[in-house]
Design an enzyme around this catalytic site. Structure first.
Site, PDB file in Angstrom:
ATOM      1  N   GLU A 107     -18.572 -31.195 -13.286  1.00 30.03           N
ATOM      2  CA  GLU A 107     -19.566 -31.387 -13.784  1.00 30.03           C
ATOM      3  C   GLU A 107     -19.756 -32.482 -15.039  1.00 30.03           C
ATOM      4  O   GLU A 107     -19.226 -33.001 -16.101  1.00 30.03           O
ATOM      5  CB  GLU A 107     -18.638 -30.089 -15.109  1.00 30.03           C
ATOM      6  CG  GLU A 107     -20.000 -29.469 -16.425  1.00 30.03           C
ATOM      7  CD  GLU A 107     -18.959 -29.336 -17.622  1.00 30.03           C
ATOM      8  OE1 GLU A 107     -18.908 -29.065 -18.714  1.00 30.03           O
ATOM      9  OE2 GLU A 107     -17.908 -28.294 -17.461  1.00 30.03           O
ATOM     10  N   LYS A 140     -15.916 -20.011 -20.959  1.00 26.15           N
ATOM     11  CA  LYS A 140     -15.316 -21.609 -21.102  1.00 26.15           C
ATOM     12  C   LYS A 140     -14.418 -21.192 -23.182  1.00 26.15           C
ATOM     13  O   LYS A 140     -15.712 -20.977 -23.730  1.00 26.15           O
ATOM     14  CB  LYS A 140     -16.254 -22.391 -21.302  1.00 26.15           C
ATOM     15  CG  LYS A 140     -15.125 -24.126 -21.691  1.00 26.15           C
ATOM     16  CD  LYS A 140     -16.321 -25.325 -21.377  1.00 26.15           C
ATOM     17  CE  LYS A 140     -17.285 -25.517 -22.740  1.00 26.15           C
ATOM     18  NZ  LYS A 140     -18.226 -26.275 -22.107  1.00 26.15           N
TER      19      LYS A 140
END
Length: 206
Positions: A43, A129
């Site tokens: 990421e 998340k």
């Protein structure tokens, strides 16, 4: 690669390296070291200067590249055009969810409450998340899955070698790690990140 294939790769990988470099070159080195250590989901955060250069440099690796710290749909579109296969943000943003759905890209927003999680689910988010995860215990996942059994959670923020296994056993579909990699790079350079990444991948299979 379709949306569900990307999600499958993330949940199979178990570990997502959250790369936050002081500049593009540091982010490139951190990413390459993480990949060499066995981490396949990377990421790249939009807090890194010249992040598009990082995407360009990593296109020829076998890593699954995503974008983090995405705050709006304009940034999400920029990331997708740069090569991001998934989008992550610190909070739920409806315009980002709409854009990602339009292009078949997984969107993983940061959520802390049941209400936020329900809103994200209704907007088509498949993995949420939990951020910052260091404010919660791993048992939180089971508590959420009571009223919302289809919620899949990826804790990020405060995940380390000591608690990652506990989060995965509690039901986390993957974990986001970041600060540990930065600390290793500052203290021991590229090779230290490679070795630490190997430890994370080994821990994820225990």
């Amino acid at each position: 690669m379709d949306k569900h294939s990307i999600i499958y790769q993330i949940t199979e990988a178990k570990v997502v390296a959250v790369i936050r470099g002081q500049d593009a070159e540091e982010a490139i080195q951190l990413s390459k070291a993480a990949v060499e250590g066995g981490i396949r989901a990377i990421e790249l955060t939009y807090t890194t200067p010249q992040i598009e250069d990082v995407f360009k440099e990593l296109q020829n690796t076998d890593a699954l590249l995503g974008a983090g710290s995405v705050l709006d749909s304009e940034t999400a579109r920029h990331a997708i055009l740069a090569g991001a296969r998934f989008i992550v943000s610190p909070y739920f943003a409806e315009d980002v969810a709409m854009l990602c759905n339009r292009y078949g890209i997984p969107y993983m927003p940061g959520c802390m409450t049941i209400r936020e999680m329900a809103m994200a689910l209704e907007a088509g988010c498949d993995v949420l998340k939990l951020f910052p995860a260091n404010h919660f215990e791993p048992s939180f996942i089971r508590s959420v899955n009571g009223p919302l059994p289809n919620v899949r959670i990826m804790p990020t923020g405060g995940i380390n070698l000591d608690n990652m296994k506990e989060w995965l056993h509690a039901g986390a579909v993957a974990t986001g790690i970041g600060s540990d990699l930065n600390k290793a790079y500052q203290s021991g350079g590229y090779e230290a990140v490679v070795e630490l990444s190997k430890k994370y991948m080994q821990k994820s299979t225990e």
